[in-house]
Scaffold this active site. Sequence first.
Site, PDB file in Angstrom:
ATOM      1  N   GLY A  63      66.493  86.945  68.499  1.00  0.00           N
ATOM      2  CA  GLY A  63      65.330  86.071  68.364  1.00  0.00           C
ATOM      3  C   GLY A  63      64.107  86.886  68.065  1.00  0.00           C
ATOM      4  O   GLY A  63      64.089  88.101  68.222  1.00  0.00           O
ATOM      5  N   GLY A  65      59.555  86.612  67.851  1.00  0.00           N
ATOM      6  CA  GLY A  65      58.345  85.833  68.097  1.00  0.00           C
ATOM      7  C   GLY A  65      57.140  86.708  67.879  1.00  0.00           C
ATOM      8  O   GLY A  65      57.259  87.812  67.342  1.00  0.00           O
ATOM      9  N   GLY A  66      55.998  86.209  68.295  1.00  0.00           N
ATOM     10  CA  GLY A  66      54.757  86.947  68.104  1.00  0.00           C
ATOM     11  C   GLY A  66      54.754  88.280  68.828  1.00  0.00           C
ATOM     12  O   GLY A  66      54.071  89.206  68.442  1.00  0.00           O
ATOM     13  N   GLY A  68      57.449  90.253  69.446  1.00  0.00           N
ATOM     14  CA  GLY A  68      58.391  91.248  68.973  1.00  0.00           C
ATOM     15  C   GLY A  68      59.745  90.626  68.692  1.00  0.00           C
ATOM     16  O   GLY A  68      59.882  89.409  68.598  1.00  0.00           O
ATOM     17  N   VAL A  70      63.886  90.435  69.701  1.00  0.00           N
ATOM     18  CA  VAL A  70      64.865  90.676  70.757  1.00  0.00           C
ATOM     19  C   VAL A  70      66.228  90.908  70.121  1.00  0.00           C
ATOM     20  O   VAL A  70      66.651  90.146  69.257  1.00  0.00           O
ATOM     21  CB  VAL A  70      64.947  89.473  71.718  1.00  0.00           C
ATOM     22  CG1 VAL A  70      65.941  89.760  72.831  1.00  0.00           C
ATOM     23  CG2 VAL A  70      63.583  89.164  72.294  1.00  0.00           C
ATOM     24  N   ASP A 177      51.740  84.851  80.307  1.00  0.00           N
ATOM     25  CA  ASP A 177      52.239  84.265  79.051  1.00  0.00           C
ATOM     26  C   ASP A 177      53.439  83.373  79.332  1.00  0.00           C
ATOM     27  O   ASP A 177      54.453  83.470  78.656  1.00  0.00           O
ATOM     28  CB  ASP A 177      52.582  85.371  78.059  1.00  0.00           C
ATOM     29  CG  ASP A 177      52.810  84.817  76.659  1.00  0.00           C
ATOM     30  OD1 ASP A 177      52.356  83.683  76.390  1.00  0.00           O
ATOM     31  OD2 ASP A 177      53.463  85.500  75.853  1.00  0.00           O
TER      32      ASP A 177
END
Lengths: 982, 215
Positions: A63, A65-66, A68, A70, A177
């Site tokens: 996956g 996202g903003g 980084g 995974v 977050d």
Amino acid sequence: MSSPSQSGRLPAEEPADSRLDADLRKVFGLGAGPEDWLANVRRAVAMVDLGHLGQFQVIREAGRGGQGVVYQARQPGTNRTVAAKCLTAGELAGAAVARFRREIEATAALDHPGIVTVHGSEVVNGRPVMVMEWVDGEPIDAWSGHPGQPLVEVLEVFWHVCDAVHHAHQRGIIHRDLKPSNILIIRPDRHSAVAPRPAARPKVLDFGVAKVLESAGIGAASAGGEATLTRSGFVGTPAYAAPEQLRGAPRDIDVRTDVFALGVILYRIVTGRLPFSPEGGLAALVAAVCESDPPAPSLVRAGLDRELDAIVMKAIEKEPRRRYPSVDALAQDIRRYIDGEPVSAVPPSGWYALRKLVRRQRLAFALSGAVFVLTVVFGVVATGLAVQYARERDAAQRSARAEERARRDADAARLAESRLRTQAQQLAEEAQRHAEEAEAQRAIAEAVNAFLNEDVLAAAGPGARREHRGRNVRLRDVLDEAARRLDAASAPGGRFHAMPGVQAALHETIGKAYLELGEHAPALSHLEVAYEGRERLKGAENADTLAVRAAQVTALTEAGRLDDAERIGQSALERARSALGSSSTAALAIANALGVTQRKLGRYDAAEALYREVLAGVESQPGIRATLGLHAANNLGVLLDNRGRYAEAEAHLRATVARAVELLGADDPLVFTLRGNLADAIAAQGRLPEAVSELGALLEHKQRVLGADHPSTLVTTNSVAFAMYTQGSAHDEQAEKLWLDVIPRMTRVLGEEHPNTLTTQSNLALLWWRANRLDESEQLNRRVLETRRRVLGPDHPDTLTSLNNLAGVYTKQGRQEECLAILVEVLGVQQRTLGELHPHALTTLGNCAICLQRLKRWNDAEAYSRQALAGWAAAPGDNALMLAQCRRQLAESLTALEQFETAEAELLEALAIVERHPGAGKARRVRVLRSLVALYEAWHSAAPQAGHDVRAAEHRSALASLQEAPRPPGAAPAPPAPNRAD
Amino acid sequence: MQAPQTTVSLLSRLRDPHDEAAWRDFDRRYREFLLRFCRRRGIPLADAEDVVQRVFASLTKALADFTYDPARGRFRDYLYRCARNGISAWLARPNRDVVPLDTSVAGHVTPIGAGDTGRDADAERIWEEEWVSHHYRLAMETIRRTFQARSVALFDRSIAGATVAELAAEFGMSEQAVHKVRQRIRDRMETLIAQQIREEDGLDVEPVAVRPPSG
């Protein structure tokens, strides 16, 4: 078999244009061997060779996202499957690596079934990688969204999430977050034979990640500067961020920030919708999170009740102190709700709602800024100029940990206990320090943040907004504090050390903010640092580097260092043109700034050419910031006014005001500036009541919005006073009061040598001159003149105005020879630098004539008056009043020369003008009538039988009816240029 | 007539910075392509991610201004220049003294030269191969969506190396029928790829410079 095409092969299944051409068929392996294309497909779908991340063999990307990417990875040796999260935090080095490792160590200490276990950290090729337990689950919102998911089960799971977050809070770790993608639900096997079916279990991920990213200077927990690079993830995350995060108030972040995020998540999982929709874009989202109340969950989804509404709404209160004080308190309410007990959450009282409404209206203005402003808030502010607190805490943690290591070496058995004690002590100290510091620092922190959010960053115009008025914190102090913090953060060990890009950006921001305040010295020094940093990083021909140059040119111009401004501006402009193109934003911005320099140097043609170039450039490229075009349009308007093309200036400024209001709204600082300049152009055409009323409204607006000491308010105060002065001596008292009030403010806010301070003083000296307070006027004029000569140089238009006004004083004092000497000198410079038809030059001509009359050099006086008359007739614009004045002066000389008939004709013409012209005023008529009386009396003496005594009597009675006692005539100094903000 | 609607409208949609779906779509189509190219150019994984991210960032800006003009060159050549710029910027980044730990690469990075002026036959060959793969992947996605599950399964086994005889036995059909399925997929793939390329060549944008990372 009738034709080859039928016999050869089957007709193509696809039309011809759906085939590849021969070359491409070859490239794709579709032409040759029957298996080539298969090999290509095989290669295409094969796993990309991901290689290793440090010691871990990467299996697949899981996956992104903003924050980084995974990867699912395998740990050699144990063969354990792990999740390796490669953080988008730039390349770490030195202290940053250690900080990253410390943060991850702290989160690795968390041991809770609801928290994903962190195995450790790696720094691979300078990049931080977090290694953690592999969890095969789905985000909580996806899980809760499955049809038929019972509410009570969703709430049970949410309670477990709260429990996990609370566990971390008790160990001093705030998540910062929390969002659905960070809360994975491991679904029970639906076909499990075990009864009752095992419950779904949540796992909370990424504790400490937000902190790591912040430490790396990436930005706020959720929507850091880096996130602006990725389209996806940019909008997604701020939806869960608390107002204090979005506003960039890092000091205000505590456990209640997580309470807010959990509240948003709860809203989402019980209603299926977000309370604050990210669909309108980031700016709208931020405004919504900070300002608007979402509909209660029960209004969004049927079947929910008001108690659950109360819990959710209490968790997502705007103000942290209105929320649950801890996640535990939220969890307890959830438990009570599940158990059917009364919940502690209560709906906000009417009083509170009212207060919020008031607050919202006040902030609505502050939030009216453009999207880019908000983006910068994320990139810069949230990263935090207010790092002092964090820095101190880091230091405390460092020393505590050093102590800890020492103990570990000494006695491993005592480690656990001492560690706990250290941590507990640290937390207690931190809480204590926080409480003490909170009160002391709150005012300044709020001011810094308010300043950055609403003032510095909204610095497209002169409108630094002051929300913290009356809190005894000066804007300048706030900025000095921000600058000091930036220095501290840039020093070794500081947050921005080894981050020259961030440093340059902040120096630029702070430099521009000083510039907005008119604080030239610090502005110049910060901009210089920013420029050097940018040049080193990106080179001298880079757009960002050159953008700093534009600000430097403006700062130098404002500081009156016109030659330096011109030199730097010219070379930067050439560089920008050759490297980036003449119509690049950087080139246009520099051209605009340089235009102001040229105007102030009195080189009006050069300035006009530059402004027109900017306007053409902006028009040809809609992508360029429209405000740049508006600035250039404003500057052109001011220039036209300076050139005496008042009507043209007025029309141009009117159109620009309309466009600016349309683009920016009526409250924008640039609109203020434009309106002020428009009023000046109106006043210059003699429509004084109109100008005064426009300026008065503007001043009131600015005082309310910007405060009385704001440079922009000060400029308008001067304009109002000047417009009053221009209306006639009846308003002298009011005008003088305004000037006496504003001059000390200007001196304090802008400095003694600031051009605006000098212009304002010059205007006051003018008033004193008219009121015949000649000693005061002379003294002030001399002081201003000396400063202007030193700061602006002998040829500067402002310096000439001072000379001219001093000459006016001399003539009233009877020092005619001195007066004439000055005027002739001024005239020479004006004709050379401004042109013979410039209003200033023509006024000086008239003044020379008056002086010559006083010296009884009537023939010379006549010649000068005729020259002035011809000039005003040829000059553009409505010069009727000046023509009337010239005719009157000419007639006075002609009377003395006994050319009565010509004199009579000139005076009657002058009288017709002043009686007709709406802007004439009583004083002008008085002067003309007086001259007529004098003419007819002289004429009667020369020719007693012609009845001139009758006409003299007629005009004398007309004069009396104006009820104005005759006064000795005085020189009319050139109208001083009221302040213009460019 | 299959006009290149899909991609053109995708690229048009990219002009709207708020069109998240368009960007997700673009991301989905092109990220793997670029990532694979970077990896094959010897860039360690984490850095390759970074390079691709930066290329995307620059594309974000460039595509926002793009105007449709098929006459002005192929999108894949443009994208190649962007990728090379990105790699050059990566090579020029600060902190070059950091030792690469990515053992599978063994520190082997072919210098590509500054900007996109120099030519590099090796890079061009790899680019073309990855471009071919990219189109096969896209086509394969469509095939999976539109063909019967049984045909897709047969084809998957075929890719995995099963012979026609093995497939015939496995799926209980004649060898001729196996051939026919494969032929149908092959024809469909060619059609899809031809269409994809036409869509791609309908794109036109100016190359953008990718800045080296700062700070």
